[in-house]
Design a protein around this motif. Structure first.
Motif, PDB file in Angstrom:
ATOM      1  N   LYS A  12      -9.895   0.884   3.262  1.00 43.20           N
ATOM      2  CA  LYS A  12      -9.937  -1.228   2.863  1.00 43.20           C
ATOM      3  C   LYS A  12      -9.465  -1.185   4.321  1.00 43.20           C
ATOM      4  O   LYS A  12      -9.299  -1.593   5.423  1.00 43.20           O
ATOM      5  N   VAL A  20      -8.581  -5.139   6.089  1.00 44.09           N
ATOM      6  CA  VAL A  20      -7.668  -6.307   5.810  1.00 44.09           C
ATOM      7  C   VAL A  20      -7.966  -7.370   6.732  1.00 44.09           C
ATOM      8  O   VAL A  20      -7.812  -7.209   8.966  1.00 44.09           O
ATOM      9  N   ARG A  80      -8.551  -7.566  12.771  1.00 43.61           N
ATOM     10  CA  ARG A  80      -9.340  -6.707  11.585  1.00 43.61           C
ATOM     11  C   ARG A  80      -8.338  -5.089  12.071  1.00 43.61           C
ATOM     12  O   ARG A  80      -8.723  -5.031  12.848  1.00 43.61           O
ATOM     13  N   PHE A 102       0.078  -5.146   2.334  1.00 44.79           N
ATOM     14  CA  PHE A 102      -0.839  -5.072   1.224  1.00 44.79           C
ATOM     15  C   PHE A 102      -1.132  -3.948   0.897  1.00 44.79           C
ATOM     16  O   PHE A 102       0.349  -3.500   2.069  1.00 44.79           O
TER      17      PHE A 102
END
Length: 379
Positions: free
Chosen positions: A224, A226, A277, A310
């Motif tokens: 993942k 982000v 990031r 998240f």
């Protein structure tokens, strides 16, 4: 292979992480203007304080965390901008303020309501883009003057004629503020509720034929990425993660730890250099029967913006193998498929997953999982 810049940033950040784990009044002094009476009191009136701050060459400040109280009242400015105020010295205030690259000034208009003891107490924690921290406290380096001068809060204001502040004594031993009835209440550093598994989904690969169905044994890779909104910077991740059956977790290419329970999650706090990031990678293994990854994340900002939350859901990506380098932040997962969701918190066959009160320590990779430098995990 790991990028040398990733390892170098980790080593740099690890040397100063003890500076950012907490902020209090340690090292700060109660200050006011010279001229305290023999009975340790000051007349009623206004006093103005200033402290210029310019980052060292090559260092770019992000933000400053401020802890402040005043007997009796204060109005705080940073870089000419009004930040906040307070008027009860037993209740400290916290502020987070973005900083400019260049000159910044901390300026405070303080007030003593009546003939009595008077003092300013403050601590400033300055964060830089390289992950380092500077600390400024109230001490004899501040300048102080009786009354208020127009424009005192601006960086260009000339305070060269102002005398140095008078240091009344250190926190927490200086009278009268060391008396039990004068104990200062310090607010928590964050009102952040932290990650929550309540909105997370159990996820796996397309080998799932239905919620909780049996899938082939073996290891799978999950990722993942982000991107922090509006170019914000984050520097810490709080993570709850559980798997059926086992996992090894990586943050930005660094090894966080391993676990193997779906009834009790692992709880991690991971520090890293400020970045916009964040890449999460999970090496997950099924030993037979149903399989799943279940996790929630809270990314703490360093630039005074809101935290980023998240969970595991259908936006994660998976690979039916464990390709070499998949934990690398720059690994290309553009051809990977989206994860399959199997159910939320309490779903069958896993039931409710609990989260322990204590943080999990950094631990080695599971057998077969990629080897990586250790992340900075707060135990």
């Amino acid at each position: 292979m790991y990028h040398r810049y990733t390892i170098a940033l980790y080593l740099l950040f690890a040397t100063c992480i003890s500076c950012v784990l907490g902020q209090n009044f340690t090292g700060a002094n109660w200050i006011w203007i010279p001229g305290r009476a023999a009975d340790d009191t000051y007349p009623a009136g206004n006093v103005t304080f200033r402290r210029d701050f310019t980052a060292a060459n090559g260092k770019v400040p992000i933000s400053v965390n401020i802890l402040i109280t005043t007997d009796n009242a204060f109005t705080l400015y940073v870089g000419g901008n009004l930040v906040g105020s307070g008027n009860t010295f037993t209740s400290a205030h916290r502020f987070c303020v973005p900083l400019m690259n260049g000159c910044n000034v901390f300026a405070i208009a303080a007030q003593n309501f009546a003939p009595s003891p008077a003092g300013l107490l403050a601590a400033f924690q300055i964060h830089y883009t390289d992950g380092t921290v500077d600390n400024i406290v109230t001490d004899g380096e501040w300048r102080a003057v009786n009354g208020t001068a127009a424009g005192f809060e601006q960086c260009a204001f000339d305070d060269s004629s102002w005398p140095a502040a008078f240091v009344e004594g250190p926190f927490p031993t200086t009278a009268p503020w060391n008396a039990p009835q004068n104990a200062i209440s310090i607010p928590p550093e964050t009102q952040d509720p932290g990650p929550s598994l309540q909105s997370a989904q159990w996820i796996w690969t397309n080998e799932v034929t239905g919620p909780g169905s049996s899938v082939p044994e073996g290891s799978r890779a999950f990722r993942k990425t982000v991107i922090v909104p509006n170019g914000g910077l984050v520097a810490q991740a709080k993570i709850f993660i559980a798997t059926d059956n086992a996992f090894t977790l990586y943050v930005n290419g660094l090894l966080v730890g391993s676990g193997g329970s779906f009834t009790v999650a692992n709880r991690y706090v991971v520090n890293f250099p400020p970045t916009s990031r964040v890449v999460i990678a999970v090496y997950a293994t099924n030993a037979g029967g149903p399989a799943g990854v279940f996790a929630a994340f809270d990314l703490a900002t360093f630039d005074c913006s809101k935290n980023v939350f998240f969970v595991t859901d259908g936006s994660w990506k998976y690979n039916l193998g464990t390709p070499a380098g998949f934990i690398d932040p720059d690994f290309d997962d553009s051809t990977w498929s989206l994860a399959v969701t199997e159910g939320g918190f309490g779903a069958t066959p896993w039931g409710a997953t609990t989260v322990p009160a204590a943080n999990s320590p950094q631990s080695p990779a599971a057998n077969g999982a990629p080897i990586a430098p250790p992340a900075d995990v707060v135990a």
